[in-house]
Design an enzyme around this catalytic site. Sequence first.
Site, PDB file in Angstrom:
ATOM      1  CB  CYS A  41      -0.875   0.008   1.259  1.00  0.00           C
ATOM      2  SG  CYS A  41      -1.887  -1.456   1.393  1.00  0.00           S
TER       3      CYS A  41
ATOM      4  NE  ARG B 249       4.246   1.948  -1.876  1.00  0.00           N
ATOM      5  CZ  ARG B 249       5.232   1.974  -0.990  1.00  0.00           C
ATOM      6  NH1 ARG B 249       6.365   2.544  -1.326  1.00  0.00           N
ATOM      7  NH2 ARG B 249       5.114   1.464   0.190  1.00  0.00           N
TER       8      ARG B 249
ATOM      9  CD1 TRP C  73      -1.610  -5.069  -4.724  1.00  0.00           C
ATOM     10  CD2 TRP C  73      -0.362  -5.948  -3.094  1.00  0.00           C
ATOM     11  NE1 TRP C  73      -1.065  -6.220  -5.198  1.00  0.00           N
ATOM     12  CE2 TRP C  73      -0.295  -6.785  -4.235  1.00  0.00           C
ATOM     13  CE3 TRP C  73       0.359  -6.307  -1.979  1.00  0.00           C
ATOM     14  CZ2 TRP C  73       0.460  -7.962  -4.258  1.00  0.00           C
ATOM     15  CZ3 TRP C  73       1.113  -7.483  -2.003  1.00  0.00           C
ATOM     16  CH2 TRP C  73       1.149  -8.289  -3.126  1.00  0.00           C
TER      17      TRP C  73
ATOM     18  CG  ASN D 218       2.139  -0.231   3.678  1.00  0.00           C
ATOM     19  OD1 ASN D 218       1.640  -1.284   3.310  1.00  0.00           O
ATOM     20  ND2 ASN D 218       3.391   0.100   3.411  1.00  0.00           N
ATOM     21  N   GLY D 219       0.591  -2.315   5.912  1.00  0.00           N
ATOM     22  CA  GLY D 219       1.134  -3.381   6.754  1.00  0.00           C
ATOM     23  C   GLY D 219       0.050  -4.411   7.036  1.00  0.00           C
TER      24      GLY D 219
ATOM     25  CD  GLU E 271      16.075 -11.310 -12.865  1.00  0.00           C
ATOM     26  OE1 GLU E 271      15.670 -12.062 -11.967  1.00  0.00           O
ATOM     27  OE2 GLU E 271      15.577 -10.192 -13.078  1.00  0.00           O
TER      28      GLU E 271
ATOM     29  CE  LYS F 173      13.046  -8.430 -14.085  1.00  0.00           C
ATOM     30  NZ  LYS F 173      13.135  -9.326 -13.044  1.00  0.00           N
TER      31      LYS F 173
ATOM     32  CD  GLU G 115       9.105  -9.935 -12.122  1.00  0.00           C
ATOM     33  OE1 GLU G 115       8.707  -9.400 -11.086  1.00  0.00           O
ATOM     34  OE2 GLU G 115      10.224  -9.738 -12.614  1.00  0.00           O
TER      35      GLU G 115
ATOM     36  CG  HIS H 277      18.784 -35.196 -15.258  1.00  0.00           C
ATOM     37  ND1 HIS H 277      19.209 -36.490 -15.124  1.00  0.00           N
ATOM     38  CD2 HIS H 277      19.912 -34.439 -15.365  1.00  0.00           C
ATOM     39  CE1 HIS H 277      20.524 -36.534 -15.118  1.00  0.00           C
ATOM     40  NE2 HIS H 277      20.987 -35.307 -15.261  1.00  0.00           N
TER      41      HIS H 277
ATOM     42  CE  LYS I 112      11.067  -1.856  -7.603  1.00  0.00           C
ATOM     43  NZ  LYS I 112      11.660  -2.667  -8.692  1.00  0.00           N
TER      44      LYS I 112
HETATM   45  C1  AGP Z   1      11.698  -8.591  -9.281  1.00  0.00           C
HETATM   46  O1  AGP Z   1      11.472  -8.392 -10.688  1.00  0.00           O
HETATM   47  C2  AGP Z   1      10.447  -8.936  -8.577  1.00  0.00           C
HETATM   48  N1  AGP Z   1       9.510  -7.883  -8.704  1.00  0.00           N
HETATM   49  C3  AGP Z   1      10.585  -9.492  -7.189  1.00  0.00           C
HETATM   50  O2  AGP Z   1      10.929 -10.842  -7.380  1.00  0.00           O
HETATM   51  C4  AGP Z   1      11.630  -8.859  -6.237  1.00  0.00           C
HETATM   52  O3  AGP Z   1      12.927  -9.110  -6.710  1.00  0.00           O
HETATM   53  C5  AGP Z   1      11.475  -9.529  -4.864  1.00  0.00           C
HETATM   54  O4  AGP Z   1      10.190  -9.256  -4.399  1.00  0.00           O
HETATM   55  C6  AGP Z   1      12.522  -9.058  -3.859  1.00  0.00           C
HETATM   56  O5  AGP Z   1      12.387  -7.676  -3.666  1.00  0.00           O
HETATM   57  P1  AGP Z   1      13.552  -6.883  -2.882  1.00  0.00           P
HETATM   58  O6  AGP Z   1      14.790  -7.002  -3.702  1.00  0.00           O
HETATM   59  O7  AGP Z   1      13.052  -5.484  -2.788  1.00  0.00           O
HETATM   60  O8  AGP Z   1      13.704  -7.548  -1.536  1.00  0.00           O
END
Ligand code: AGP
Length: 601
Positions: free
Chosen positions: A2, A27, A81, A107-108, A474, A478, A481, A497, A596
């Site tokens: 949030c 976010r 959120w 937020n939390g 990675e 990407k 996501e 395997h 985020k």
């Molecule tokens: C990255 O593309 C993602 N959005 C997510 O996996 C992110 O890397 C993960 O949530 C960790 O976030 P941080 O590095 O802020 O701890």
Amino acid sequence: MCGIAGYIGKKEGLPIVFGTLRKLEYRGYDSAGVAYFVKRRKSGVKGVKVVKTVGKLDNLEQAIFDKKSSLAAAAIGHTRWATHGPPNEINAHPHWDCKKEIFLVHNGIIENYKELKEELLKAGHHFRSQTDTEVAVHLIEEYGFEKALKKIVGAYAFAIIYRKEPNKIYFARLGSPLVVGVGQEEYYLASDPTALAGLVKRVIYLKDGQRGVLSLGGFKIGPTRPKVEPLDIDPEQARKGDFPHFMLKEIFEGPEVVRSALRGRLFPERNLVKLGGLESAADKLKKIRRLEIISCGTSYYSGLAGELLFEELSELPAEIHLASEYRYRKDPTQKRAACVFISQSGETADTLAALKKAGSRGYLTLGVVNAVGSSIARATEAGVYNHAGPEIGVASTKAFLSQLSVLALMSLFLSKNKKSKTAKEVMRELSAIPGKIKLILAQSDKIKELAKKYLKYKNFLYLGRGYNYPTALEGALKIKEIAYVHAEGYAGGEMKHGPIALVDKNFPIVAIVTQNGVYEKMISNLEEIKARGGPILAIATVGDKNIGKLADDVFYVPKTVRQLEPMLNVVPLQLFAYYFGALKGYDVDKPRNLAKSVTVE
Ligand code: AGP
């Protein structure tokens, strides 16, 4: 995660709070709302008005500005959120008490909200929403601000206004970030300092347990003394420049981000690495015989590359852990270990929880964090800031490059022999990486064409070995996501395997086949794939005359030492994912379902 915004001062509060919410949009959110003191030009402040809407901030903007909106003095705002209760107007923040005297955004997560709600229902309170947040405002109504906070178990950043105190905003922080912006006789609240860029030059990064009140005359914060610090985020950095999306801008910031991570720290001509943030733990670091690396998501993948760097350059056994798993294990950490926590946001709940576990067991805790003053940065004993600037795109791109840079520096810093041939080679090559990334970025149109060509596919397998195994992971994350395409990152040696059963003409393979010690093994992978008709997109080394006979498409990257290959090879994969998502018309800066900073477990 949030977003919270607040303003009190001589200006109109509502546009400022709304503008701050706009800057927090990245976010991720599903609803939003504001509460503000209504001000009449002649008769002054007249009560509190609340407006809440579901969906994008455009809906809230319509609701608060199109009508003849009342002038606002102090105002608070929120982007939600959803964690407890679906995204709808009732569950959106702000929430209020039975008598509509107290208005609160949060937020939390309030972990004990169920039992608190039971207690309040017995005391006669009535609730409108399904949220944990609404419990907080009734708790304050029942017990008062201070006592209510003591009853809450969980994480919170609160901003609160009382109808009877028109020129005051109360706040409290425990576990969720909250920053106070200190202006000239005006004060701000925001969940993230980047939202205050351009508004103030000084901030207070609230610490856990700090709470207080903003008023026209100043601020009161306790129980510990607040520290006013410069806000060194250039507003320009927090804007897109001439890029269509933050994500593309941040990919193109790669060279500068690596330079920023190395600046003042790497001196190849002197075989020297200086990391001021680790100096305070220098004595303890000398005794360390093992490293545990703990993180999530993209930060986990940079940690996987870090594991290899520490083993090879520091000659220290290292093990990467998913923070969300580490925290439930009996105690995987060996004695005389240091725990390295990697986090761009510095607020990831799983990583923070793992940090608290490791810290409680007395291990040396180190941070690799981008967000200055964030919870993880403050909770670790020492660490290295990325200095990558705000990463606005939800998908981590420049932060990954920065994390790899810092982990390379740390592995050299901890090396017992910085004059070894390998250490010298890596130091020299680190300095050359920004220029090599630029060469790759200059060919971004080629990657856009490749994305167009592969747009029809619904599944991908990303293959790599050694340092390129984390790169493959990675790259797959990407495109998942950003383009919502199913993709798996796999170690090349694992193809036989099982996954090879997937290969056919509709199942493309993105293979990292750069010329290094595992090149021949990767070529064998490609031959097996070719024999089964799988389309191959290869990332290969400039000058490789062989790869074109096997791969359907090749993107060439400059040669570098194997330890630093992820920093180059990930760039075409980031661009490939970006163009894939952009060509599909998706919101690449704010992908669906993602936030985020994942501050919930
Ligand atoms: C990255 O593309 C993602 N959005 C997510 O996996 C992110 O890397 C993960 O949530 C960790 O976030 P941080 O590095 O802020 O701890």
